[in-house]
Design a protein around this motif. Structure first.
Motif, mmCIF file in Angstrom:
data_model
loop_
_atom_site.group_PDB
_atom_site.id
_atom_site.type_symbol
_atom_site.label_atom_id
_atom_site.label_comp_id
_atom_site.label_asym_id
_atom_site.label_seq_id
_atom_site.Cartn_x
_atom_site.Cartn_y
_atom_site.Cartn_z
ATOM 1 N N MET A 166 7.981 -7.560 3.632
ATOM 2 C CA MET A 166 7.312 -5.964 4.454
ATOM 3 C C MET A 166 6.761 -6.835 5.989
ATOM 4 S SD MET A 166 4.289 -5.665 1.134
ATOM 5 C CE MET A 166 3.436 -4.645 2.192
ATOM 6 N N GLU B 10 2.873 -4.104 9.583
ATOM 7 C CA GLU B 10 1.865 -3.052 9.851
ATOM 8 C C GLU B 10 1.580 -2.279 8.605
ATOM 9 O OE1 GLU B 10 3.443 0.412 12.531
ATOM 10 O OE2 GLU B 10 3.311 -1.177 13.905
ATOM 11 N N LEU B 11 2.620 -2.459 7.745
ATOM 12 C CA LEU B 11 2.561 -1.954 6.455
ATOM 13 C C LEU B 11 1.503 -2.771 5.603
ATOM 14 C CD1 LEU B 11 2.955 0.141 4.003
ATOM 15 C CD2 LEU B 11 4.853 -1.068 3.186
ATOM 16 N N ARG C 166 1.712 8.677 5.459
ATOM 17 C CA ARG C 166 1.337 7.291 5.906
ATOM 18 C C ARG C 166 0.573 7.260 7.007
ATOM 19 N NH1 ARG C 166 5.535 1.886 7.241
ATOM 20 N NH2 ARG C 166 4.111 1.086 7.819
ATOM 21 N N SER D 100 -1.178 2.781 11.667
ATOM 22 C CA SER D 100 -1.716 1.093 11.462
ATOM 23 C C SER D 100 -2.594 0.834 12.413
ATOM 24 C CB SER D 100 -0.499 0.451 11.576
ATOM 25 O OG SER D 100 -1.099 -0.773 12.058
ATOM 26 N N TRP E 181 4.918 4.339 -0.761
ATOM 27 C CA TRP E 181 4.933 3.073 -1.574
ATOM 28 C C TRP E 181 5.212 4.352 -3.237
ATOM 29 C CZ3 TRP E 181 3.108 -1.494 -0.816
ATOM 30 C CH2 TRP E 181 2.477 -2.234 0.106
#
Length: 365
Positions: free
Chosen positions: A94, A97-98, A116, A119, A259
């Motif tokens: 991953m 940021e995620l 989303r 961030s 997700w």
């Protein structure tokens, strides 16, 4: 209130039932962090906590906001692997940021953004908000969040080593013990899905999970949760359902946009009653809150009675007693038996006795 997962047009075989080593380890860590939420596992929590090296215990305490009041989405994999190492490898792939956004997310609110979120690594407002949430959880969590925001690769490596140390300290033995039961449960659910369809397979997962099918062909998985949120299973290529032996009474749902939706559900255990929905708990509490029904319930707790006997005992009309009995019966609080031309009513003592634990389980779910 509920979380809904849109599965319109999604083939049934895209509902994946499978165990997850990382998901189960996270459930165990939640037990160790919040043993009061898991009364049936007090013995395991006490004995395991006593064997964990003090240095590892300190690291777990520092990072416990990853799995305590909320669950970082990457700790409940959308596509589980065969081993903990394989799942941790997937987490390593991953981007920062995620990972950071998932690690610092809060599920206390009633809604998550429809897309989303910015961030915390690049957006000043999201960064400040993440620090405020971590600070509210205590100085250890605040310090951990500051380190994660300042140097994500270093902290990610620390978290991975911590989880690997958990494997050698207690997880490996526990996982080998529960894996056969989890794999068997996943096979049973998958077989039920293939033979009887998603409605029955989802109903077998939990009374708090159902399939809603509308006349226009839309299908949604509806999960009784504290949040009102919606996501799509088609965008993530399917929905994953992960059985857990250590997760009861929680139903953990991954529903953040972007997700793959995941539902981690507790498997049924011999000797432990099936959980009931929050709606049924509320219905039972409301049924018993009426003073007349409470008097009738106390009478029926001592033995079976006819409508006429109850009416005579409390100077009520038979139709009035019948109306109150109907409410109690619909709430699942009565046992009925026929004796000749008479119908006798008795309070279901086992169901009534569970109201306390059911209420707590429903709140924690």
């Amino acid at each position: 209130m509920s979380v809904t997962i849109d599965i319109t047009g999604l083939p049934d075989e895209r509902l994946l039932f499978t165990p997850s080593p990382l998901g189960e380890l996270t459930a165990m860590l939640d037990v160790l962090a919040e043993p009061a939420h898991h009364p049936a596992l007090h013995g395991w929590a006490s004995s395991t906590a006593a064997t964990i090296p003090p240095e590892l215990s300190e690291r777990l305490l520092e990072a416990d906001f990853l799995w305590r009041s909320s669950r970082a989405d990457f700790l409940v994999p959308g596509l589980p692997g065969a081993t903990l190492a394989a799942e941790l490898d997937a987490v390593d792939r991953m981007d920062d940021e995620l990972y950071v956004a998932a690690a610092l997310a809060s599920t206390c609110g009633s809604a998550r953004p429809a897309r989303r979120a910015p961030s915390p690594l690049t957006d000043p407002v999201a960064n400040e908000r993440a620090r405020e949430l971590a600070l509210a959880r205590g100085p250890r969590q605040a310090a951990f969040a500051d380190r994660l925001l300042a140097d994500p690769p270093a902290v990610r490596a620390l978290v991975r080593r911590m989880l690997e140390d958990c494997e050698s300290a207690f997880f490996a033995d526990a996982w080998q013990r529960v894996l056969p039961a989890l794999a068997a449960d996943a096979r049973r659910k998958a077989d039920l899905l293939a033979r009887r369809g998603p409605a029955e397979a989802l109903a077998a997962v939990s009374p708090s999970v159902a399939l809603d099918q509308s006349a226009d062909g839309r299908r949604r998985i509806v999960i009784d949760k504290l949040q009102d949120n919606a996501t799509s299973g088609t965008e993530g290529g399917g929905v994953t359902l992960i059985p857990t032996a250590f997760g009861r009474p929680h139903l953990v749902v991954v529903y953040t946009p972007g997700w793959r939706p995941v539902l981690q559900y507790p498997v049924a255990e011999a000797g432990i009653p099936e959980p009931v929905s929050l709606a049924l708990v509320q219905q039972r509490l409301e049924a018993l809150a009426h003073p007349v029904r409470l008097r009738l319930a106390r009478t029926m707790a001592r033995g079976a009675h006819t409508t006429g006997e109850l009416a005579s005992a409390w100077q009520l009309s038979a139709p009035e007693v019948s109306r109150h009995l109907t409410v109690l019966r619909k709430a699942g609080l009565l046992i009925t038996q026929r004796r000749g031309r008479y119908m006798l009513y008795q309070l279901d003592l086992s169901g009534s006795a569970r109201l306390g634990s059911d209420f707590l389980e429903a709140l924690l779910r």
